[in-house]
Enzyme design. Structure first.
Site, mmCIF file in Angstrom:
data_model
loop_
_atom_site.group_PDB
_atom_site.id
_atom_site.type_symbol
_atom_site.label_atom_id
_atom_site.label_comp_id
_atom_site.label_asym_id
_atom_site.label_seq_id
_atom_site.Cartn_x
_atom_site.Cartn_y
_atom_site.Cartn_z
ATOM 1 N N ASP A 179 5.043 5.138 -13.377
ATOM 2 C CA ASP A 179 5.869 4.312 -12.500
ATOM 3 C C ASP A 179 7.010 3.782 -13.354
ATOM 4 O O ASP A 179 6.783 2.962 -14.261
ATOM 5 C CB ASP A 179 5.074 3.155 -11.903
ATOM 6 C CG ASP A 179 4.196 3.583 -10.741
ATOM 7 O OD1 ASP A 179 4.169 4.789 -10.435
ATOM 8 O OD2 ASP A 179 3.538 2.713 -10.148
ATOM 9 N N ASP B 102 -2.133 4.859 -13.908
ATOM 10 C CA ASP B 102 -0.748 5.184 -14.209
ATOM 11 C C ASP B 102 -0.233 4.342 -15.375
ATOM 12 O O ASP B 102 -0.905 3.419 -15.847
ATOM 13 C CB ASP B 102 0.143 5.011 -12.974
ATOM 14 C CG ASP B 102 0.076 3.600 -12.393
ATOM 15 O OD1 ASP B 102 -0.400 2.690 -13.098
ATOM 16 O OD2 ASP B 102 0.497 3.412 -11.242
ATOM 17 N N TYR C 9 -8.998 -5.581 -4.697
ATOM 18 C CA TYR C 9 -7.956 -5.202 -5.653
ATOM 19 C C TYR C 9 -6.789 -4.551 -4.922
ATOM 20 O O TYR C 9 -6.784 -3.353 -4.676
ATOM 21 C CB TYR C 9 -8.530 -4.228 -6.692
ATOM 22 C CG TYR C 9 -7.656 -4.018 -7.912
ATOM 23 C CD1 TYR C 9 -7.938 -4.671 -9.099
ATOM 24 C CD2 TYR C 9 -6.556 -3.171 -7.876
ATOM 25 C CE1 TYR C 9 -7.153 -4.477 -10.228
ATOM 26 C CE2 TYR C 9 -5.765 -2.975 -8.994
ATOM 27 C CZ TYR C 9 -6.063 -3.624 -10.167
ATOM 28 O OH TYR C 9 -5.269 -3.440 -11.275
ATOM 29 N N LYS D 190 -11.638 -6.190 -13.248
ATOM 30 C CA LYS D 190 -10.886 -5.284 -12.375
ATOM 31 C C LYS D 190 -11.802 -4.290 -11.671
ATOM 32 O O LYS D 190 -11.606 -3.992 -10.483
ATOM 33 C CB LYS D 190 -9.806 -4.559 -13.192
ATOM 34 C CG LYS D 190 -8.695 -5.481 -13.678
ATOM 35 C CD LYS D 190 -7.727 -4.769 -14.600
ATOM 36 C CE LYS D 190 -6.923 -3.729 -13.879
ATOM 37 N NZ LYS D 190 -5.856 -3.151 -14.716
ATOM 38 N N ASP E 101 2.905 1.969 -16.322
ATOM 39 C CA ASP E 101 4.081 1.252 -15.849
ATOM 40 C C ASP E 101 5.093 1.186 -16.981
ATOM 41 O O ASP E 101 4.770 0.720 -18.083
ATOM 42 C CB ASP E 101 3.710 -0.162 -15.401
ATOM 43 C CG ASP E 101 2.769 -0.161 -14.208
ATOM 44 O OD1 ASP E 101 3.086 0.541 -13.229
ATOM 45 O OD2 ASP E 101 1.737 -0.850 -14.254
ATOM 46 N N SER F 62 -1.270 -2.616 -17.165
ATOM 47 C CA SER F 62 -2.567 -2.306 -17.767
ATOM 48 C C SER F 62 -2.439 -1.500 -19.054
ATOM 49 O O SER F 62 -3.189 -1.714 -20.016
ATOM 50 C CB SER F 62 -3.441 -1.538 -16.767
ATOM 51 O OG SER F 62 -3.728 -2.331 -15.642
#
Length: 505
Positions: A187, A133, A284, A275, A135, A122
């Site tokens: 993450d 978060d 989701y 989303k 990624d 995202s």
């Protein structure tokens, strides 16, 4: 600690719907539905669409789906600091090199020892929420191993006062380190690249170039990202390929939009809305057998690619029309071209229902757009697909009314009547006595929940399950979380024994 269950009976005389289940036919070619994937009608009222798009953006802002400039700058600062830390750590692993602390104080200009930090998901697509978060992928040079990543790098993070909630998960399908830095959730995954020259050249390009795209706050410089091509896969094991492909998928999605600033903006606004709709309606979660961020992004991109001039309001309407009528298990491909094995890359498993029986059983194939093509939604089961179909159809009808002007966008996000739709519910309680115990126990229960849901639909049980992809928490109850599954029993059933299934879970 415990995980127990309860069955709630709301009413005993509610009629049960009968539904047909799709079956995969390898000899039947998927035909795109001809009433919903057509080009946008240019005769629509442009002013009305603009107003709908404006109200959709305002709704996303009011629901706090768009991060302000302060939050964006904070994330970029954390990413820059992480990159500096990773470079110092990588250099400290070279024979005869200075320590990590010395490298932080006096950075070395030797780029051959430097890894690259890339974002995906995202954040890379520009649709992250303020509390979402980031990624990230560490592309490391050959002298750095995964053992180093989960060893000395974790030690460095543990000693950093700005880092909190540190949780390395080396045994995951895609190994990851989860943590917060300056309250930004990260993450972090890892892959080692064999081509040091390529990695060095790409870092130099990143330092010399900048990408400017339009976002919700206007035109501003975005974080510079490396372009990762097929050659990166040479010499990588399957774990590293999975790690790298998160970046490559996000890159392909961005490339499909072809740098068109207006199209990028409409894609982002549409994806944000989709989303949020999925979250509100309990749809989701890839782990629970529904769809996650990459799945929704591919589906929205599919619609955007076929309607490049459509506004966000029109795209959202087309999204619901398209996938409410989709003939699953017909696969969603972003490209009709077959992804061949790149030169020099060892053969890797690809999604092929004609050659692989397991692939032919997938119910909702959404195929990743880079090599190796894989089904990103292989976790979807019959119960999850049933709920997805029901909610997509309901959203399609609502979006028809919104586009006609009889309703506003808010009706899509008003909440779900899940707890009024079923006569019986299975409640799973996940309880721990302290934070660490609860986190471990919760992770285990969450990973097995999908098996519990699918198991209910086995012939031995005979139940129709309707899961809601959300865990409910009550602050006053401490370390506890609750998950609910709607249950529908066969007509005339007087008693259904779930004890063996719960015991297996």
């Amino acid at each position: 600690m415990e995980a127990n269950h309860d069955i709630h009976n709301r009413s005993r005389n509610r009629k049960q719907k009968q539904e047909r289940h799709p079956r995969w036919n390898q000899n039947t070619q998927q035909k795109w539905p001809n009433n919903h994937a057509t080009k946008c009608n240019t005769q629509n009222n442009a002013g009305h669409e603009q107003q709908l798009t404006k109200s959709l953006r305002e709704l996303c802002i009011s629901r706090q789906l768009i991060e302000d400039s302060t939050g964006i700058q904070k994330r970029r600062r954390v990413m820059r600091d992480l990159d500096t830390m990773l470079c110092a750590w990588s250099e400290s692993l070279l024979p005869g090199s200075s320590s990590y602390i010395e490298n932080i104080i006096s950075p070395n200009s030797d780029e051959t020892a430097a890894p690259s930090l890339l974002s995906f998901g995202s954040y890379r697509l520009g649709v992250h929420t303020p509390d979402g978060d980031v990624d990230c992928l560490v592309l490391a040079p050959p002298h750095v191993t995964r053992d180093d990543f989960f060893g000395s790098w974790v030690d460095i993070l543990r000693g950093e006062e700005r880092v909190a909630e540190l949780h390395p998960v080396s045994s995951a399908f895609t190994p990851v380190i989860k943590f917060e830095m300056d309250e930004v959730k990260i993450d972090l995954i890892f892959a080692r690249v064999n081509n040091t020259k390529w990695l060095t050249e790409q870092r130099m390009k990143m330092a010399l170039s900048a990408v400017a795209l339009a976002d919700e706050d206007g035109k501003q410089e975005e974080r510079i990202e490396m372009s990762v091509d097929d050659s990166v896969l040479i010499g990588l094991d399957e774990t590293s390929v999975r790690s790298v492909n998160g970046v490559r998928v996000a890159q392909v999605l961005s490339d499909i939009l072809d740098g068109n600033l207006a199209q990028v903006d409409h894609f982002r606004l549409t994806l944000r809305a989709v989303k949020e709709w999925a979250r509100v309606n309990g749809l989701y979660s890839n782990v629970l057998g529904f769809l996650g961020g990459v799945n929704w992004a591919i589906l929205v991109c599919w619609v955007c690619k076929r309607n490049p001039d459509a506004s966000a309001s029109k795209l959202l309407h087309l999204f619901f029309r398209t996938f409410a009528n989709w003939k699953w298990p017909g696969p969603v491909f972003l490209s009709s071209k077959r992804k061949h094995q790149p030169k020099g890359v060892k053969p890797l498993p690809i999604w092929d229902p004609n050659e692989n029986y397991r692939d032919s059983t997938h119910l909702m194939p959404i195929i990743t757009p880079c090599y190796p093509p894989m089904n990103s939604s292989s976790n979807v089961g019959e119960p999850q697909l049933r709920r997805l179909r029901d909610e997509l159809w309901r959203a399609r009808k609502l979006s028809d009314e919104i586009l006609s002007g009889t309703k506003a966008w808010g009706v899509l996000f008003e909440g779900n009547e899940f707890f009024k739709q079923h006569a019986n519910y299975l409640q799973v309680n996940i309880i721990g006595t302290n934070e660490d115990e609860f986190r471990s126990w919760f992770g285990l229960c969450e990973s097995r929940m999908r098996l519990l849901i699918v198991g209910m639909e086995s012939p031995n049980v005979g139940v129709r399950a309707y899961p809601f992809a959300k865990f409910f928490h009550r602050r006053e109850e401490g370390y506890a979380s609750y998950f609910f599954i709607g249950l529908r029993f066969p007509p005339g059933a007087e008693r259904v024994n779930l004890e063996p299934l719960v015991a297996d879970f």
